[in-house]
Design a protein around this motif. Sequence first.
Motif, PDB file in Angstrom:
ATOM      1  N   UNK A  13      41.932  44.291  30.048  1.00  0.00           N
ATOM      2  CA  UNK A  13      41.393  42.944  29.858  1.00  0.00           C
ATOM      3  C   UNK A  13      41.293  42.583  28.372  1.00  0.00           C
ATOM      4  N   UNK A  14      41.085  43.577  27.528  1.00  0.00           N
ATOM      5  CA  UNK A  14      41.003  43.299  26.089  1.00  0.00           C
ATOM      6  C   UNK A  14      42.343  42.791  25.576  1.00  0.00           C
ATOM      7  N   UNK A  15      43.424  43.238  26.209  1.00  0.00           N
ATOM      8  CA  UNK A  15      44.748  42.777  25.788  1.00  0.00           C
ATOM      9  C   UNK A  15      45.078  41.422  26.367  1.00  0.00           C
ATOM     10  N   UNK A  16      44.666  41.201  27.604  1.00  0.00           N
ATOM     11  CA  UNK A  16      44.902  39.909  28.240  1.00  0.00           C
ATOM     12  C   UNK A  16      43.832  39.713  29.300  1.00  0.00           C
ATOM     13  N   UNK A  17      42.862  38.880  28.957  1.00  0.00           N
ATOM     14  CA  UNK A  17      41.721  38.754  29.872  1.00  0.00           C
ATOM     15  C   UNK A  17      42.096  37.984  31.133  1.00  0.00           C
ATOM     16  N   UNK A  18      43.296  37.429  31.172  1.00  0.00           N
ATOM     17  CA  UNK A  18      43.706  36.727  32.393  1.00  0.00           C
ATOM     18  C   UNK A  18      44.413  37.635  33.397  1.00  0.00           C
ATOM     19  N   UNK A  19      44.619  38.901  33.042  1.00  0.00           N
ATOM     20  CA  UNK A  19      45.288  39.815  33.974  1.00  0.00           C
ATOM     21  C   UNK A  19      44.501  39.847  35.286  1.00  0.00           C
ATOM     22  N   UNK A  20      45.185  39.572  36.386  1.00  0.00           N
ATOM     23  CA  UNK A  20      44.479  39.466  37.665  1.00  0.00           C
ATOM     24  C   UNK A  20      44.111  40.845  38.200  1.00  0.00           C
ATOM     25  N   UNK A  21      43.129  40.861  39.068  1.00  0.00           N
ATOM     26  CA  UNK A  21      42.687  42.126  39.669  1.00  0.00           C
ATOM     27  C   UNK A  21      43.839  42.784  40.426  1.00  0.00           C
ATOM     28  N   UNK A  22      44.680  41.948  41.043  1.00  0.00           N
ATOM     29  CA  UNK A  22      45.803  42.506  41.806  1.00  0.00           C
ATOM     30  C   UNK A  22      46.750  43.270  40.887  1.00  0.00           C
ATOM     31  N   UNK A  23      47.040  42.684  39.739  1.00  0.00           N
ATOM     32  CA  UNK A  23      47.942  43.352  38.788  1.00  0.00           C
ATOM     33  C   UNK A  23      47.276  44.600  38.215  1.00  0.00           C
ATOM     34  N   UNK A  24      46.011  44.484  37.843  1.00  0.00           N
ATOM     35  CA  UNK A  24      45.300  45.649  37.291  1.00  0.00           C
ATOM     36  C   UNK A  24      45.340  46.790  38.312  1.00  0.00           C
ATOM     37  N   UNK A  25      45.135  46.454  39.560  1.00  0.00           N
ATOM     38  CA  UNK A  25      45.147  47.482  40.608  1.00  0.00           C
ATOM     39  C   UNK A  25      46.491  48.199  40.627  1.00  0.00           C
ATOM     40  N   UNK A  26      47.568  47.442  40.501  1.00  0.00           N
ATOM     41  CA  UNK A  26      48.888  48.071  40.519  1.00  0.00           C
ATOM     42  C   UNK A  26      49.121  48.907  39.270  1.00  0.00           C
ATOM     43  N   UNK A  27      48.592  48.459  38.139  1.00  0.00           N
ATOM     44  CA  UNK A  27      48.767  49.222  36.906  1.00  0.00           C
ATOM     45  C   UNK A  27      47.998  50.534  36.944  1.00  0.00           C
ATOM     46  N   UNK A  28      46.890  50.538  37.658  1.00  0.00           N
ATOM     47  CA  UNK A  28      46.037  51.728  37.660  1.00  0.00           C
ATOM     48  C   UNK A  28      46.138  52.510  38.966  1.00  0.00           C
ATOM     49  N   UNK A  29      47.118  52.172  39.781  1.00  0.00           N
ATOM     50  CA  UNK A  29      47.275  52.866  41.061  1.00  0.00           C
ATOM     51  C   UNK A  29      46.002  52.798  41.891  1.00  0.00           C
ATOM     52  N   UNK A  30      45.436  51.614  41.990  1.00  0.00           N
ATOM     53  CA  UNK A  30      44.184  51.468  42.716  1.00  0.00           C
ATOM     54  C   UNK A  30      44.322  50.289  43.678  1.00  0.00           C
ATOM     55  N   UNK A  31      43.202  49.809  44.204  1.00  0.00           N
ATOM     56  CA  UNK A  31      43.271  48.656  45.091  1.00  0.00           C
ATOM     57  C   UNK A  31      42.591  47.471  44.433  1.00  0.00           C
ATOM     58  N   UNK A  32      42.980  46.280  44.878  1.00  0.00           N
ATOM     59  CA  UNK A  32      42.401  45.072  44.318  1.00  0.00           C
ATOM     60  C   UNK A  32      40.883  45.057  44.534  1.00  0.00           C
ATOM     61  N   UNK A  33      40.473  45.512  45.713  1.00  0.00           N
ATOM     62  CA  UNK A  33      39.040  45.515  46.028  1.00  0.00           C
ATOM     63  C   UNK A  33      38.272  46.384  45.034  1.00  0.00           C
ATOM     64  N   UNK A  34      38.829  47.559  44.759  1.00  0.00           N
ATOM     65  CA  UNK A  34      38.142  48.490  43.856  1.00  0.00           C
ATOM     66  C   UNK A  34      38.025  47.891  42.451  1.00  0.00           C
ATOM     67  N   UNK A  35      39.095  47.226  42.011  1.00  0.00           N
ATOM     68  CA  UNK A  35      39.071  46.618  40.677  1.00  0.00           C
ATOM     69  C   UNK A  35      38.051  45.488  40.637  1.00  0.00           C
ATOM     70  N   UNK A  36      38.089  44.634  41.661  1.00  0.00           N
ATOM     71  CA  UNK A  36      37.145  43.508  41.710  1.00  0.00           C
ATOM     72  C   UNK A  36      35.706  44.015  41.712  1.00  0.00           C
ATOM     73  N   UNK A  37      35.465  45.083  42.465  1.00  0.00           N
ATOM     74  CA  UNK A  37      34.111  45.624  42.553  1.00  0.00           C
ATOM     75  C   UNK A  37      33.668  46.169  41.195  1.00  0.00           C
ATOM     76  N   UNK A  38      34.589  46.841  40.512  1.00  0.00           N
ATOM     77  CA  UNK A  38      34.241  47.421  39.211  1.00  0.00           C
ATOM     78  C   UNK A  38      33.986  46.314  38.186  1.00  0.00           C
TER      79      UNK A  38
END
Lengths: 165, 401
Positions: A13-38
């Motif tokens: 997010x520090x690099x691009x605060x618009x990165x969506x939870x869905x994309x972050x999840x894919x980058x971190x091998x996680x799920x969208x739900x887990x990212x949103x919750x965190x």
Amino acid sequence: MNRSFAAEILDILAQDSRTSAAIIAQMLNSTEEAVLAEIARMEKENILLRYTTIVNEELTEDKETIHALIEVKVTPQYLQGYDAIADMISRYPEVRACYLMSGAYDFMVLVDGPTLRDVSRFVTEKLSVLNGVTSTGTHFVLKKYKDNHVVMPKGSDDRRQVITP
Amino acid sequence: MNYDRILNPAVTSMPPSGIRKFFDIAAEMEDCISLGVGEPDFVTPWDIREAAIKSLKDGMTCYTGNAGLPELRDLICRYYKERFGVFYTRAECLVTVGASEAIDLAMRALVSPGDEVLIPAPSYVSYMPCVTLAGGVPVAVPTTSANGFKMTAEAVKPLITPRTKAIILTYPNNPTGGIMTREDLLALSKAFEGTDIIVVTDEIYAELTYSGTHASFGALPGMWDRTVTISGFSKAFAMTGWRLGYALAPEPILDQMLKIHQFTMLCAPIMAQYAGIEALKNGFDTNFEEVRKMRREYNRRRNYLVRQFNSMGLTCFEPFGAFYVFPCIRSTGLTSEEFCNELLYGKRVAVVPGGAFGDTGEGFIRCSYAYSMDHLIEACRRISEFIAERHAKSEDYVHVI
């Protein structure tokens, strides 16, 4: 080296605060739900405070904002040290940032204003007359070359060939 | 003048790189998004660039010793010892003009006319031509996605003949992104028992390993004597344009490589060598923080891209090294070259056909993730659009029938 899930998210997010939870999840091998919750947890716990922008002000059509860095020396107060004065300084909307510093002065205060005169007035009429403030030194920003890791102006800097082996 | 009669048939009969052809089309195209680049998107860290500038300011514009600056060679040896557990001394280290030169030197020093060299397929485009130019015969060792494009003793053994001089190991692999663990290497090394086969291991992507630490072949018990280790600064320190690599090998081999190097290159550029000294010195001081940062960044993009391709129906084995994913495109019914052409003209996305890396690369495409996330997201959007439109078309086709 294992970094925490939270640290990874903050880094992205520090690099691009618009990165969506869905994309972050894919980058971190996680799920969208887990990212949103965190992210929700960090927002709730005031770890993540705001998602903001870095603007090249030289290219905006509106009038530029004046930025100043002000060195402030203070006398720390009994039982409260620097915190009480810092709190007073920080409450002014003109103050963008306020840091306690090591070295020759106590606070570095970043102030924004529409004109030079506004910033000067803030320093002379509001900041320097605060109880406990013993001196100020104002430095106006003349030009921003780099802000928050972004070198300005930022164009495409990919100089590579289109395809290489 | 009939040039065909004059030119060396070993060169004229050599097909040009399959990548080149594609590059010419893509380079001319506007709004083309490329996933075709085989080099980092990071610029060389500033302190390294500064060291090179300083060397220029100090008037360091002369030749160095043929083998390279002693300080740099010592640092390279220390680096290999501390990072990968392989021990070399200064006399066993030669600084070259990129790892590419080191590969050429190794082939020319080892190969006599007619000697065979085993090369994993698919792999980087230079190995076969280097073997051919040295008068040798390249022998492809097919690797498959089913076992992560690793070389196995089972695949290698039947290809070993009395003429087999060397084998090129190249992991983490370009174009597949496959890696070989220490166990994989140990199993493979059994194939060399009782032979004098030299293992030339190109470890240029070693720092870009996303699962554990890179395993170096020379670190295996009893294998040091038969190993030529090749690497460089291009990938780990984002220094492709500096052309700085090195070879590490037992002295009897290295001395011969050094001879060729001294008569053809003299030495690697001195500014690049000073930059390399700074890269390693600073690396040791900071525990290679810059490299770790890059690796972390690549790893996130890798995760993203693997998921994207799998969700598009282009099955993609998980590559644990380098910065490439190598999805299978057979489900589209196209050859890799057709796929790349249609994708380029239809959606203006450039990827590299797997066939460019040898016959076993056919049916795959190489996509680099040495790009910003924004760039990757847009590329994936276009590719998935392309796949969806193709599916829709083929369904129409079925209806017509």
